[in-house]
Structure formats: structure tokens, C-alpha cells
Scaffold this motif. Sequence first.
Motif, mmCIF file in Angstrom:
data_model
loop_
_atom_site.group_PDB
_atom_site.id
_atom_site.type_symbol
_atom_site.label_atom_id
_atom_site.label_comp_id
_atom_site.label_asym_id
_atom_site.label_seq_id
_atom_site.Cartn_x
_atom_site.Cartn_y
_atom_site.Cartn_z
ATOM 1 N N GLU A 27 8.490 -1.314 7.712
ATOM 2 C CA GLU A 27 9.611 -0.433 8.074
ATOM 3 C C GLU A 27 9.058 0.918 8.518
ATOM 4 O O GLU A 27 8.049 1.390 7.991
ATOM 5 N N HIS A 28 9.744 1.525 9.508
ATOM 6 C CA HIS A 28 9.348 2.858 9.949
ATOM 7 C C HIS A 28 10.579 3.605 10.444
ATOM 8 O O HIS A 28 11.421 3.034 11.128
ATOM 9 N N GLU A 29 10.655 4.865 10.068
ATOM 10 C CA GLU A 29 11.761 5.714 10.510
ATOM 11 C C GLU A 29 11.324 6.522 11.726
ATOM 12 O O GLU A 29 10.292 7.183 11.703
ATOM 13 N N PHE A 30 12.126 6.461 12.782
ATOM 14 C CA PHE A 30 11.905 7.246 13.996
ATOM 15 C C PHE A 30 13.066 8.210 14.166
ATOM 16 O O PHE A 30 14.098 8.086 13.497
ATOM 17 N N ASP A 31 12.939 9.149 15.101
ATOM 18 C CA ASP A 31 14.041 10.082 15.393
ATOM 19 C C ASP A 31 15.271 9.334 15.911
ATOM 20 O O ASP A 31 16.404 9.709 15.644
ATOM 21 N N PHE A 32 15.037 8.260 16.632
ATOM 22 C CA PHE A 32 16.152 7.510 17.225
ATOM 23 C C PHE A 32 16.731 6.450 16.297
ATOM 24 O O PHE A 32 17.726 5.833 16.584
ATOM 25 N N GLY A 33 16.086 6.221 15.146
ATOM 26 C CA GLY A 33 16.600 5.239 14.195
ATOM 27 C C GLY A 33 15.475 4.551 13.439
ATOM 28 O O GLY A 33 14.301 4.889 13.587
ATOM 29 N N ASP A 34 15.853 3.605 12.629
ATOM 30 C CA ASP A 34 14.897 2.866 11.807
ATOM 31 C C ASP A 34 14.528 1.548 12.487
ATOM 32 O O ASP A 34 15.370 0.904 13.116
ATOM 33 N N VAL A 35 13.278 1.172 12.312
ATOM 34 C CA VAL A 35 12.800 -0.101 12.831
ATOM 35 C C VAL A 35 12.175 -0.865 11.669
ATOM 36 O O VAL A 35 11.437 -0.297 10.858
ATOM 37 N N SER A 36 12.513 -2.130 11.600
ATOM 38 C CA SER A 36 11.887 -2.966 10.576
ATOM 39 C C SER A 36 11.448 -4.283 11.207
ATOM 40 O O SER A 36 12.079 -4.782 12.139
ATOM 41 N N PRO B 298 0.822 -1.207 0.000
ATOM 42 C CA PRO B 298 0.000 0.000 0.000
ATOM 43 C C PRO B 298 0.863 1.266 0.000
ATOM 44 O O PRO B 298 1.977 1.263 0.516
ATOM 45 N N GLU B 299 0.318 2.337 -0.564
ATOM 46 C CA GLU B 299 1.060 3.605 -0.635
ATOM 47 C C GLU B 299 1.073 4.332 0.701
ATOM 48 O O GLU B 299 1.942 5.157 0.948
ATOM 49 N N PHE B 300 0.114 4.054 1.577
ATOM 50 C CA PHE B 300 -0.008 4.800 2.833
ATOM 51 C C PHE B 300 0.910 4.286 3.942
ATOM 52 O O PHE B 300 1.008 4.908 4.994
ATOM 53 N N ALA B 301 1.617 3.169 3.740
ATOM 54 C CA ALA B 301 2.494 2.622 4.786
ATOM 55 C C ALA B 301 3.675 1.908 4.144
ATOM 56 O O ALA B 301 3.590 1.449 3.011
ATOM 57 N N ALA B 302 4.758 1.826 4.881
ATOM 58 C CA ALA B 302 5.948 1.098 4.406
ATOM 59 C C ALA B 302 5.764 -0.379 4.731
ATOM 60 O O ALA B 302 6.498 -0.977 5.512
ATOM 61 N N LEU B 303 4.754 -0.955 4.126
ATOM 62 C CA LEU B 303 4.344 -2.311 4.399
ATOM 63 C C LEU B 303 4.350 -3.117 3.108
ATOM 64 O O LEU B 303 3.985 -2.607 2.048
#
Length: 141
Positions: A111-120, A26-31
Motif C-alpha cells: 500500500e502507498h499513499e499519494f497526493d491523488f489517492g491511495d494505491v494498493s 518490514p517497518e520501512f515499507a507498507a508491505l
Amino acid sequence: IVSGGGAGVLEPETSDARTVGLVYTPEFAALSIAVDYFEIEVYDQIAQLGGASILFSCYAGDTFPNQFCNLFDRASGSSAVSPFAIQEVRDSYLNINSQITDGIDLTVRYEHEFDFGDVSFDGQATWTNTDIVNLFDPSLP
């Protein structure tokens, strides 16, 4: 237990495989979600059965004697030392006939980018609907 290769005795394995898959991103999430269906048929599969499996399958099969019984030798009942003792088990590579399996694979990646780093997050699962091994069945190809 006597073990050996299969030069000059084995037929080559052959197989048929069918797969179909779908990937949703989907375009709305890094999924990313992938679903795959598989169906695999292997004929003249090459394997070793193991000494214990050979003996068990001879005596516990639906029919006795069967083709497993041809894979070992016993001493005669009149043997003075060990009557009816197992003398030799032949556990060489052989064509065991066929295996059929089918099921569904599921793969999910987020996947999601946070201020403290990336989480996948990666997840993978397989559901097996059918897994049949036919040993020495003359009715199969």
C-alpha cells in the motif's frame, strides 16, 4: 446413468492437515509478505466419478476387470437387440479412497499513499507440489 445419494453406504470423510506459515512486514515499507506451506490428506473422500470416467477407467486401467467395471452392466452377447450394449451405469456418490496434496501459498500486499489517492497491490499465488488421488486402492487407509 443411474445416480443417487449415499445414505447407508458411505463412510464419513476424514482428513489430516498440517500447515506452517511466516508473515514478513518490514517497518520501512507498507508491505506484507505471507508464505504458507500446506499438506492435506483426505481419506474416504466422497465424490461422483461420472459415467464416461467409469467406462474409461474400466477398460483403460492397469488391470482388467477392475472395480470400475462393477459400476455398470452390459447386455449379454446373445442379446437379439443390442449384444454387449451398456444397459446401466451406476454413478452414485461413493468413497473414492484418498487425496493427498501439498504446496506453498504466497500472498503479497503493498500500500502507498499519494497526493491523488491511495494505491494498493494484492497478489496471491499457489504452487502445488503434489496432488495425488488414489481411487479404490485397498492398500491405503
